[in-house]
Design a protein around this motif. Structure first.
Motif, PDB file in Angstrom:
ATOM      1  N   VAL A  44       0.872  -1.178   0.000  1.00 15.34           N
ATOM      2  CA  VAL A  44       0.000   0.000   0.000  1.00 15.34           C
ATOM      3  C   VAL A  44       0.909   1.226   0.000  1.00 15.34           C
ATOM      4  O   VAL A  44       1.866   1.296   0.785  1.00 15.34           O
ATOM      5  N   SER A  45       0.624   2.170  -0.873  1.00 16.59           N
ATOM      6  CA  SER A  45       1.400   3.413  -0.896  1.00 16.59           C
ATOM      7  C   SER A  45       0.976   4.296   0.272  1.00 16.59           C
ATOM      8  O   SER A  45      -0.223   4.509   0.498  1.00 16.59           O
ATOM      9  N   GLN A  46       1.949   4.777   1.020  1.00 13.57           N
ATOM     10  CA  GLN A  46       1.689   5.667   2.142  1.00 13.57           C
ATOM     11  C   GLN A  46       2.639   6.854   2.077  1.00 13.57           C
ATOM     12  O   GLN A  46       3.753   6.728   1.561  1.00 13.57           O
ATOM     13  N   ILE A  55       7.679  12.108   2.740  1.00 17.70           N
ATOM     14  CA  ILE A  55       8.216  10.749   2.681  1.00 17.70           C
ATOM     15  C   ILE A  55       7.164   9.840   2.078  1.00 17.70           C
ATOM     16  O   ILE A  55       6.059   9.713   2.606  1.00 17.70           O
ATOM     17  N   LYS A  56       7.507   9.217   0.955  1.00 22.37           N
ATOM     18  CA  LYS A  56       6.611   8.279   0.296  1.00 22.37           C
ATOM     19  C   LYS A  56       7.206   6.879   0.402  1.00 22.37           C
ATOM     20  O   LYS A  56       8.393   6.679   0.129  1.00 22.37           O
ATOM     21  N   VAL A  57       6.395   5.931   0.791  1.00 19.99           N
ATOM     22  CA  VAL A  57       6.885   4.565   0.947  1.00 19.99           C
ATOM     23  C   VAL A  57       5.910   3.570   0.344  1.00 19.99           C
ATOM     24  O   VAL A  57       4.719   3.869   0.163  1.00 19.99           O
ATOM     25  N   ARG A  58       6.433   2.403   0.040  1.00 15.81           N
ATOM     26  CA  ARG A  58       5.602   1.244  -0.218  1.00 15.81           C
ATOM     27  C   ARG A  58       5.555   0.455   1.082  1.00 15.81           C
ATOM     28  O   ARG A  58       6.593   0.018   1.588  1.00 15.81           O
ATOM     29  N   ALA A  59       4.365   0.317   1.609  1.00 17.79           N
ATOM     30  CA  ALA A  59       4.191  -0.315   2.918  1.00 17.79           C
ATOM     31  C   ALA A  59       3.747  -1.762   2.754  1.00 17.79           C
ATOM     32  O   ALA A  59       2.683  -2.043   2.189  1.00 17.79           O
ATOM     33  N   PRO A  82      11.346   3.218   0.830  1.00 19.48           N
ATOM     34  CA  PRO A  82      11.163   4.510   0.160  1.00 19.48           C
ATOM     35  C   PRO A  82      10.837   4.334  -1.325  1.00 19.48           C
ATOM     36  O   PRO A  82      11.450   3.510  -2.015  1.00 19.48           O
ATOM     37  N   GLU A  83       9.880   5.104  -1.793  1.00 20.23           N
ATOM     38  CA  GLU A  83       9.452   5.015  -3.189  1.00 20.23           C
ATOM     39  C   GLU A  83      10.601   5.310  -4.151  1.00 20.23           C
ATOM     40  O   GLU A  83      10.649   4.768  -5.264  1.00 20.23           O
ATOM     41  N   GLU A  84      11.564   6.116  -3.728  1.00 10.87           N
ATOM     42  CA  GLU A  84      12.696   6.464  -4.600  1.00 10.87           C
ATOM     43  C   GLU A  84      13.451   5.233  -5.084  1.00 10.87           C
ATOM     44  O   GLU A  84      14.015   5.238  -6.182  1.00 10.87           O
ATOM     45  N   TYR A  85      13.450   4.187  -4.258  1.00  8.45           N
ATOM     46  CA  TYR A  85      14.237   3.005  -4.619  1.00  8.45           C
ATOM     47  C   TYR A  85      13.599   2.181  -5.731  1.00  8.45           C
ATOM     48  O   TYR A  85      14.235   1.256  -6.254  1.00  8.45           O
ATOM     49  N   PHE A  86      12.381   2.504  -6.093  1.00  9.93           N
ATOM     50  CA  PHE A  86      11.717   1.790  -7.185  1.00  9.93           C
ATOM     51  C   PHE A  86      11.801   2.552  -8.507  1.00  9.93           C
ATOM     52  O   PHE A  86      11.358   2.056  -9.540  1.00  9.93           O
ATOM     53  N   VAL A  87      12.395   3.744  -8.463  1.00  9.75           N
ATOM     54  CA  VAL A  87      12.517   4.553  -9.690  1.00  9.75           C
ATOM     55  C   VAL A  87      13.963   4.963  -9.944  1.00  9.75           C
ATOM     56  O   VAL A  87      14.240   5.930 -10.654  1.00  9.75           O
ATOM     57  N   MET A 119       2.481   4.855   9.472  1.00  8.97           N
ATOM     58  CA  MET A 119       1.313   5.694   9.720  1.00  8.97           C
ATOM     59  C   MET A 119       0.740   5.341  11.084  1.00  8.97           C
ATOM     60  O   MET A 119       0.477   4.177  11.367  1.00  8.97           O
ATOM     61  N   VAL A 120       0.543   6.338  11.937  1.00 10.73           N
ATOM     62  CA  VAL A 120       0.011   6.101  13.267  1.00 10.73           C
ATOM     63  C   VAL A 120      -1.232   6.953  13.455  1.00 10.73           C
ATOM     64  O   VAL A 120      -1.231   8.150  13.174  1.00 10.73           O
ATOM     65  N   THR A 121      -2.292   6.343  13.907  1.00  8.11           N
ATOM     66  CA  THR A 121      -3.551   7.046  14.132  1.00  8.11           C
ATOM     67  C   THR A 121      -3.847   7.111  15.616  1.00  8.11           C
ATOM     68  O   THR A 121      -3.166   6.483  16.436  1.00  8.11           O
ATOM     69  N   GLU A 122      -4.883   7.860  15.972  1.00  7.16           N
ATOM     70  CA  GLU A 122      -5.258   7.965  17.378  1.00  7.16           C
ATOM     71  C   GLU A 122      -5.717   6.629  17.939  1.00  7.16           C
ATOM     72  O   GLU A 122      -5.714   6.411  19.138  1.00  7.16           O
ATOM     73  N   GLN A 123      -6.138   5.717  17.045  1.00  8.74           N
ATOM     74  CA  GLN A 123      -6.609   4.412  17.500  1.00  8.74           C
ATOM     75  C   GLN A 123      -5.479   3.399  17.640  1.00  8.74           C
ATOM     76  O   GLN A 123      -5.712   2.255  18.003  1.00  8.74           O
ATOM     77  N   SER A 124      -4.250   3.813  17.333  1.00  9.34           N
ATOM     78  CA  SER A 124      -3.135   2.879  17.401  1.00  9.34           C
ATOM     79  C   SER A 124      -2.908   2.413  18.837  1.00  9.34           C
ATOM     80  O   SER A 124      -3.202   3.127  19.796  1.00  9.34           O
ATOM     81  N   THR A 125      -2.388   1.218  18.958  1.00  8.64           N
ATOM     82  CA  THR A 125      -2.112   0.683  20.280  1.00  8.64           C
ATOM     83  C   THR A 125      -0.911   1.390  20.890  1.00  8.64           C
ATOM     84  O   THR A 125      -0.088   1.968  20.179  1.00  8.64           O
ATOM     85  N   PRO A 126      -0.778   1.362  22.229  1.00 10.22           N
ATOM     86  CA  PRO A 126       0.365   2.026  22.866  1.00 10.22           C
ATOM     87  C   PRO A 126       1.707   1.555  22.327  1.00 10.22           C
ATOM     88  O   PRO A 126       2.639   2.342  22.217  1.00 10.22           O
ATOM     89  N   ASN A 127       1.820   0.266  21.981  1.00  9.70           N
ATOM     90  CA  ASN A 127       3.090  -0.257  21.491  1.00  9.70           C
ATOM     91  C   ASN A 127       3.485   0.308  20.134  1.00  9.70           C
ATOM     92  O   ASN A 127       4.624   0.167  19.713  1.00  9.70           O
TER      93      ASN A 127
END
Length: 491
Positions: A44-46, A55-59, A82-87, A119-127
């Motif tokens: 997934v592109s993030q 920062i663009k990555v393939r996740a 990092p997306e740069e490594y695919f181009v 990517m971290v959201t408010e619903q992410s676990t503490p870990n």
């Protein structure tokens, strides 16, 4: 019972390895590792902005890294490229073939852990709530691979314990094997894996670096169906590693036996007479242990302690405290108000050891790790499939307050201590180490990370050890310095 499984069980019994039948029965006796092949199209592109840079990555997330997981929620790895490594582009001098792999873990308290996330959201676990280190690594051109792992409270559906020692280190070794197995089809250089962790995670990071490819772990990895690859790594970053557990009680009392008050997770008080006696017992046991290690300083002098706990090893500890204070002074901090420091013209001359111990204070009551009631996190770590907690030192076992005390197997104890593997001919030890232990860290004694550092140096490995001033038990607080060190190793 399948004849092959029966033979395997007999071999494991001879090796004194405790695996349940359900684990062994999942072993596949085949060289076919196609199920562990990295699929480059499943991503997934993030993207997100960090320090002004997009920062663009393939996740590639939640990849199960073994063929026979016993906890498919934790035995997963997240990989961010990092997306740069695919181009055909480069970052910080690295490209798709040369990018090192940063391998952080989120293990704390020897509990189970999720892999770090981009990517971290408010619903992410503490870990998984702190991804600053992940973002920093990606901004510097590192590929990030972070694995989850079982912990001391992990159970299977039948209620059996499946996360006791050595589960966490076995899981992360299996994740390393997954990366090594897929090195030819993944961007990055799996010969440049750098582990990173804090506290118990620092211990596991240290174990990864110390026990590469050691046969002690082979039966466990086979039972999980780990990839057919090696599990040694290139370098170790360890913050305040909670290691050498079977000797940590002695080291703690050697340092803090004169401090008779404690402050442990909101519980404060004075040591009682029994605890004061235990403290003195353990303090007396530390010098013989330290002396038998035959550690040497940079001049080749043997580091020792006398029966009172004094000697040139203690002077080494004091020297690191002075060095830490000097760095703080050089950075502009005013430390002249500390009575335990002697500072002349901005030069830290010496530290009063006892005064400094009064300053940082005692956190834990004795024994700090192997509690006489088997109630510590570490007692819980050394349980087995059916027993939740066990002792792991002879002292606490013989002085136990339990009705029917049990002690962990020697092999299980050894497998959680990197000191046991450094210098072992069957282990491939990482060449490069960076160890940090805050000068105000009270979770374990200063001697513990220092002995690790000295042993590594004595065996010819490169070690960067420091005790940052006034830092408590924590990690990832000096990312600029950490990645400067990593860049120097990898370029």
């Amino acid at each position: 019972m399948n004849r092959t499984i029966l033979i395997t069980l007999l071999i494991l019994m001879l090796l004194n390895v405790s695996l349940s039948f359900s684990e062994v029965s999942k072993i596949q006796f085949s060289s076919n590792d196609n199920s562990l092949k990295f699929v480059s199209s499943k991503y997934v592109s993030q993207s997100q902005t960090y320090q002004g840079k997009l920062i663009k990555v393939r996740a590639y997330e939640k990849i199960i890294y073994v063929k026979h997981p016993v906890d498919s929620n934790k035995q997963v790895i997240n990989i961010y490229i990092p997306e740069e490594y695919f181009v055909g582009e480069s970052i910080n001098g690295f490209n798709t073939n040369t990018a090192p792999i940063f391998f952080p873990n989120h293990i704390g308290g020897y509990m189970s852990a999720d892999p770090a996330k981009f990517m971290v959201t408010e619903q992410s676990t503490p870990n998984s709530m702190n991804n600053r280190t992940v973002l920093y690594a990606l901004s510097k051109g590192y590929i990030v691979a972070s694995a989850g792992a079982r912990g001391r409270l992990t159970k299977d559906l039948d209620g059996h314990n499946i996360g006791k020692a050595p589960a966490a280190i076995v899981d992360l070794k299996a994740a390393i094997r997954y990366l090594k197995f897929n090195d030819q089809i993944m961007p990055g250089d799996a010969n440049k894996i750098i582990s990173n962790g804090t506290s118990a995670g620092g211990a596991i990071s240290s174990l990864l670096g110390a026990s590469g490819n050691h046969p002690d772990f082979g039966p466990y990895l086979t039972a999980l169906g780990a990839a057919n690859a090696s599990d040694d790594i290139f370098a170790v970053s360890a913050y305040c590693p909670i290691i050498n557990l079977e000797n940590a009680d002695m080291a703690y009392e050697w340092q803090l036996s004169n401090i008779h008050t404690f402050d442990f997770r909101g519980k404060k008080g004075d040591l009682n007479n029994e605890e004061l006696g235990v403290s003195q017992d353990l303090k007396k046991m530390f010098p013989p242990y330290l002396n038998q290690l035959s550690l040497k300083n940079v001049n080749g002098d043997l580091l020792t302690l006398d029966s009172n706990g004094n000697g040139n090893f203690k002077e080494i500890v004091k020297a690191f405290i002075v060095k830490s204070a000097q760095k703080a002074v050089d950075s502009g901090s005013d430390l002249t108000h500390y009575s335990f420091l002697n500072i002349v013209h901005n030069k830290v001359m010496f530290v009063d050891f006892d005064g400094y111990m009064q300053y940082i204070g005692r956190m834990k009551t004795p024994p700090a790790f192997d509690a006489l009631t088997s109630s510590s996190f570490e007692n819980n770590l050394f349980g087995n499939e059916t027993v939740n907690s066990r002792h792991f030192t002879n002292y606490s076992f013989t002085h136990s307050k339990e009705i029917n005390p049990q002690i962990a197997d020697k092999l299980q104890i050894n497998m959680m201590n990197p000191m046991h593997y450094i210098g072992n001919s069957n282990a491939k030890v990482a060449k490069n180490w960076r160890i940090r232990h805050g000068a105000k860290d009270r979770d374990t004694g200063f001697a513990i990370p220092l002995m690790l550092s000295m042993l590594l140096q004595n065996k010819g490995y490169t070690v960067d050890f420091a005790m940052p001033w006034d830092k408590p038990h924590s990690g990832d607080y000096d990312l600029d310095e950490l990645f400067h060190w990593m860049d120097n190793l990898c370029k």
